[in-house]
Design a protein around this motif. Structure first.
Motif, PDB file in Angstrom:
ATOM      1  N   TYR A 163       0.799  -1.230   0.000  1.00 17.96           N
ATOM      2  CA  TYR A 163       0.000   0.000   0.000  1.00 17.96           C
ATOM      3  C   TYR A 163       0.828   1.275   0.000  1.00 17.96           C
ATOM      4  O   TYR A 163       0.290   2.357   0.224  1.00 17.96           O
ATOM      5  CB  TYR A 163      -0.950   0.011   1.214  1.00 17.96           C
ATOM      6  CG  TYR A 163      -1.867  -1.191   1.201  1.00 17.96           C
ATOM      7  CD1 TYR A 163      -2.908  -1.273   0.276  1.00 17.96           C
ATOM      8  CD2 TYR A 163      -1.656  -2.249   2.078  1.00 17.96           C
ATOM      9  CE1 TYR A 163      -3.715  -2.399   0.234  1.00 17.96           C
ATOM     10  CE2 TYR A 163      -2.463  -3.371   2.046  1.00 17.96           C
ATOM     11  CZ  TYR A 163      -3.499  -3.441   1.114  1.00 17.96           C
ATOM     12  OH  TYR A 163      -4.287  -4.553   1.075  1.00 17.96           O
ATOM     13  N   ALA A 164       2.117   1.171  -0.218  1.00 13.82           N
ATOM     14  CA  ALA A 164       2.960   2.383  -0.223  1.00 13.82           C
ATOM     15  C   ALA A 164       4.230   2.135  -1.008  1.00 13.82           C
ATOM     16  O   ALA A 164       4.704   1.005  -1.099  1.00 13.82           O
ATOM     17  CB  ALA A 164       3.315   2.771   1.211  1.00 13.82           C
ATOM     18  N   ARG A 165       4.739   3.232  -1.587  1.00 14.57           N
ATOM     19  CA  ARG A 165       6.024   3.164  -2.290  1.00 14.57           C
ATOM     20  C   ARG A 165       6.854   4.340  -1.851  1.00 14.57           C
ATOM     21  O   ARG A 165       6.323   5.427  -1.682  1.00 14.57           O
ATOM     22  CB  ARG A 165       5.820   3.345  -3.801  1.00 14.57           C
ATOM     23  CG  ARG A 165       5.098   2.271  -4.466  1.00 14.57           C
ATOM     24  CD  ARG A 165       4.827   2.704  -5.911  1.00 14.57           C
ATOM     25  NE  ARG A 165       3.693   1.955  -6.402  1.00 14.57           N
ATOM     26  CZ  ARG A 165       2.863   2.372  -7.329  1.00 14.57           C
ATOM     27  NH1 ARG A 165       3.026   3.553  -7.876  1.00 14.57           N
ATOM     28  NH2 ARG A 165       1.859   1.623  -7.728  1.00 14.57           N
ATOM     29  N   PHE A 166       8.134   4.105  -1.625  1.00 15.72           N
ATOM     30  CA  PHE A 166       9.005   5.252  -1.379  1.00 15.72           C
ATOM     31  C   PHE A 166      10.375   4.999  -1.975  1.00 15.72           C
ATOM     32  O   PHE A 166      10.781   3.863  -2.194  1.00 15.72           O
ATOM     33  CB  PHE A 166       9.048   5.630   0.109  1.00 15.72           C
ATOM     34  CG  PHE A 166       9.114   4.488   1.071  1.00 15.72           C
ATOM     35  CD1 PHE A 166      10.326   4.072   1.589  1.00 15.72           C
ATOM     36  CD2 PHE A 166       7.953   3.820   1.462  1.00 15.72           C
ATOM     37  CE1 PHE A 166      10.388   3.030   2.480  1.00 15.72           C
ATOM     38  CE2 PHE A 166       8.013   2.766   2.363  1.00 15.72           C
ATOM     39  CZ  PHE A 166       9.233   2.361   2.869  1.00 15.72           C
ATOM     40  N   GLY A 220      14.617   6.661  -2.571  1.00 14.54           N
ATOM     41  CA  GLY A 220      15.678   7.575  -2.133  1.00 14.54           C
ATOM     42  C   GLY A 220      16.291   7.178  -0.805  1.00 14.54           C
ATOM     43  O   GLY A 220      16.441   5.989  -0.497  1.00 14.54           O
ATOM     44  N   THR A 221      16.602   8.182   0.027  1.00 17.73           N
ATOM     45  CA  THR A 221      17.393   7.945   1.248  1.00 17.73           C
ATOM     46  C   THR A 221      16.648   7.070   2.261  1.00 17.73           C
ATOM     47  O   THR A 221      17.202   6.105   2.789  1.00 17.73           O
ATOM     48  CB  THR A 221      17.758   9.301   1.907  1.00 17.73           C
ATOM     49  OG1 THR A 221      18.379  10.102   0.907  1.00 17.73           O
ATOM     50  CG2 THR A 221      18.717   9.110   3.060  1.00 17.73           C
ATOM     51  N   PHE A 222      15.360   7.408   2.519  1.00 14.46           N
ATOM     52  CA  PHE A 222      14.628   6.625   3.525  1.00 14.46           C
ATOM     53  C   PHE A 222      14.511   5.163   3.064  1.00 14.46           C
ATOM     54  O   PHE A 222      14.735   4.228   3.842  1.00 14.46           O
ATOM     55  CB  PHE A 222      13.239   7.243   3.770  1.00 14.46           C
ATOM     56  CG  PHE A 222      12.441   6.490   4.809  1.00 14.46           C
ATOM     57  CD1 PHE A 222      12.917   6.356   6.109  1.00 14.46           C
ATOM     58  CD2 PHE A 222      11.235   5.877   4.476  1.00 14.46           C
ATOM     59  CE1 PHE A 222      12.212   5.639   7.059  1.00 14.46           C
ATOM     60  CE2 PHE A 222      10.505   5.152   5.426  1.00 14.46           C
ATOM     61  CZ  PHE A 222      11.004   5.046   6.717  1.00 14.46           C
ATOM     62  N   ALA A 223      14.235   4.984   1.778  1.00 15.73           N
ATOM     63  CA  ALA A 223      14.134   3.624   1.230  1.00 15.73           C
ATOM     64  C   ALA A 223      15.459   2.886   1.392  1.00 15.73           C
ATOM     65  O   ALA A 223      15.496   1.682   1.692  1.00 15.73           O
ATOM     66  CB  ALA A 223      13.742   3.681  -0.251  1.00 15.73           C
ATOM     67  N   TRP A 224      16.540   3.622   1.230  1.00 15.94           N
ATOM     68  CA  TRP A 224      17.867   3.008   1.340  1.00 15.94           C
ATOM     69  C   TRP A 224      18.114   2.514   2.775  1.00 15.94           C
ATOM     70  O   TRP A 224      18.631   1.433   2.997  1.00 15.94           O
ATOM     71  CB  TRP A 224      18.920   4.031   0.918  1.00 15.94           C
ATOM     72  CG  TRP A 224      20.296   3.473   0.764  1.00 15.94           C
ATOM     73  CD1 TRP A 224      20.689   2.454  -0.047  1.00 15.94           C
ATOM     74  CD2 TRP A 224      21.472   3.918   1.445  1.00 15.94           C
ATOM     75  NE1 TRP A 224      22.041   2.238   0.080  1.00 15.94           N
ATOM     76  CE2 TRP A 224      22.553   3.137   0.983  1.00 15.94           C
ATOM     77  CE3 TRP A 224      21.732   4.908   2.378  1.00 15.94           C
ATOM     78  CZ2 TRP A 224      23.853   3.302   1.434  1.00 15.94           C
ATOM     79  CZ3 TRP A 224      23.036   5.093   2.823  1.00 15.94           C
ATOM     80  CH2 TRP A 224      24.072   4.284   2.361  1.00 15.94           C
TER      81      TRP A 224
END
Ligand SMILES: Cc1cc2nc3c(=O)[nH]c(=O)nc-3n(C[C@H](O)[C@H](O)[C@H](O)COP(=O)(O)OP(=O)(O)OC[C@H]3O[C@@H](n4cnc5c(N)ncnc54)[C@H](O)[C@@H]3O)c2cc1C
Length: 427
Positions: free
Chosen positions: A370-373, A375-379
């Motif tokens: 239910y979510a995609r992110f 960049g840095t937080f995903a890393w």
């Protein structure tokens, strides 16, 4: 005959101690079964981080864990280092490189190997990454490539050493291309200042129209954008056709002059002869029912990459990823205990918690239901999940330290060419 002490318990033999075999064996503790684990390696391998070994970011020992250490305190457990060569279901036995072994229950968890789609020259000439040994071999070849380039004077002569090609735009292809691009940016200018860095090119070749086709279009687009940012040359809708004389032939009629082609494009189940031919499906995967029982057999099961189970949501089988292997193994452990007590078995249903891939520092993709992110937080999420999944506290600590060190110094310290074959040549 393999020597296993007699037991009053029924014997389950598990072939392969990867993600599925390891989970199953651990969960069968106190099950009332004698557990025999057979693997051709004496350690469990964490495949998702092979690419970091191949690009000199991690030591092989930090992503491998000795099987005997894991099962030191398990009662009626036996490990045998051997390769299974043939199954004889009628006699409830199997042939291995160490001899014959009988079983009451058999679990096939031998995973998948490389598939080159029948292209012999690519099989012979490209470098795959399906084991720690192959990842280490890749590291040797990569580093030696730059050393060899220095022996030549003209750009033309150096070209094949400086064109690095990754075939396959799945998560592994993406991760290894990103790691090579970061190596080019942060390491090579310091280690090899004599090389003209502008001549080093990382190519990623993918036959379909987008990267990681299992992700949404938006996430595939992000992956491509991240790679562009790192300077990777992405070739979509382009299949490799042949590889000879250091020339990689592509479907658009062009060639790439390269001495190092990394193969991450295809896998096929590790086939062990002996099952009825009707049990084997596409990609050498073994047809199983919703209890992971091999079709046509009552006491043989298959798990993980080698198993082909159809669910309504997955009519062609589940994706060949670690969470499927782990979830199937957990359920089978419970079902084997149910079998022993005569209870009905519980059917498998895959819970897909999402997909993630990293391209480089501060560049990752996380796609949850239910979510995609990005960049840095995903890393950071990617790093946390991988760190928590590694077997062994020491390994976790070493990997964390390595990552932290690379992050603050923009450097890695493991650029060693260690090739046991070289020793043999000298003797
Ligand atoms: C480079 C790479 C990166 C990956 N990255 C990810 C990722 O980021 N996320 C993810 O979810 N999945 C990833 N995967 C896929 C994931 O690793 C597999 O889906 C998972 O390992 C399958 O588990 P398994 O237990 O079925 O097989 P494996 O983990 O492959 O284990 C098979 C075991 O069987 C042993 N074996 C094989 N043949 C024999 C034989 N004949 N006799 C004895 N032993 C044998 C092998 O030595 C091995 O230990 C990656 C795979 C690779 C190669």
């Amino acid at each position: 005959m393999i020597n296993i002490p007699p037991s009053n318990n029924k014997r389950v033999v598990i072939i392969g101690c990867g993600f599925a075999g390891l989970k199953l064996a651990r969960k069968l503790k106190h099950s009332g079964l004698q557990v025999v684990i057979i693997d051709k390696f004496n350690y469990h391998q964490f495949q998702p981080l092979f690419y970091q070994v191949a690009t000199a970011g991690l030591e092989p020992s930090s992503i491998s864990f000795p099987l005997r250490k894991i099962f030191q305190h398990y009662h009626d457990y036996f490990i045998r280092l051997a390769e299974v060569q043939r199954i004889e279901p009628d006699k409830q036995q199997l042939w291995t490189t160490s001899g014959l072994l009988g079983y009451d229950y058999l679990v096939l968890a031998q995973g998948a190997g490389n598939s080159f789609f029948g292209m012999k020259n690519l099989e012979l000439g490209s470098k795959p990454m399906k084991s720690v040994a192959e990842a280490l071999n890749l590291r040797n070849n990569l580093l030696r490539n730059f050393e060899d380039a220095l022996a030549f004077h003209s750009d033309e002569e150096r070209e094949k050493f400086l064109n690095l090609v990754v075939v396959g735009g799945g998560p592994t292809g993406l991760e290894v291309s990103g790691a090579l691009a970061e190596m080019k940016r942060y390491i090579l200018p310091k280690d090899f200042p004599e090389l003209d860095q502008s001549k080093i090119t990382i190519h990623l070749v993918e036959a379909s129209g987008r990267l990681i086709p299992s992700l949404s279009e938006k996430s595939s687009g992000k992956a491509k954008e991240f790679l562009h940012r790192l300077g990777v040359k992405v070739l979509l809708n382009t299949a490799v056709k042949d590889y000879h004389d250091d020339l990689l032939e592509l479907s658009d009629g062009t060639t790439i002059h390269s001495n190092l082609v990394l193969w991450t494009a295809g896998i096929a189940g590790n086939k062990i002869p002996g099952l009825k031919s009707g049990s084997i499906g596409p990609g050498n995967r073994i047809f199983v029912d919703r209890n992971n029982r091999v079709e046509g057999y009552s006491n043989i099961f298959a798990l993980g990459d080698i198993a082909l189970m159809k669910e309504d949501r997955f009519p062609n089988g589940h994706p060949q990823v670690a969470p499927v292997a782990i979830q199937q193994a957990s359920l089978l452990a419970g079902n084997l205990k149910r079998l022993l007590t005569g209870q009905p078995l519980v059917p498998f249903s895959y819970v897909d918690k999402g997909t993630m891939a990293t391209v480089g520092r501060n560049l990752a993709i996380v796609e949850l239901p239910y979510a995609r992110f990005y960049g840095t937080f995903a890393w950071f999420v990617w790093m946390f999940v991988h760190l928590m999944s590694i077997v062994g506290t020491r390994n976790r600590f070493i990997i964390f330290f390595n990552w932290f060190w690379s992050y603050i110094t923009y450097d890695q310290s493991l650029r060693l060419i260690i090739d046991p074959e070289e020793n043999k040549k000298e003797q």
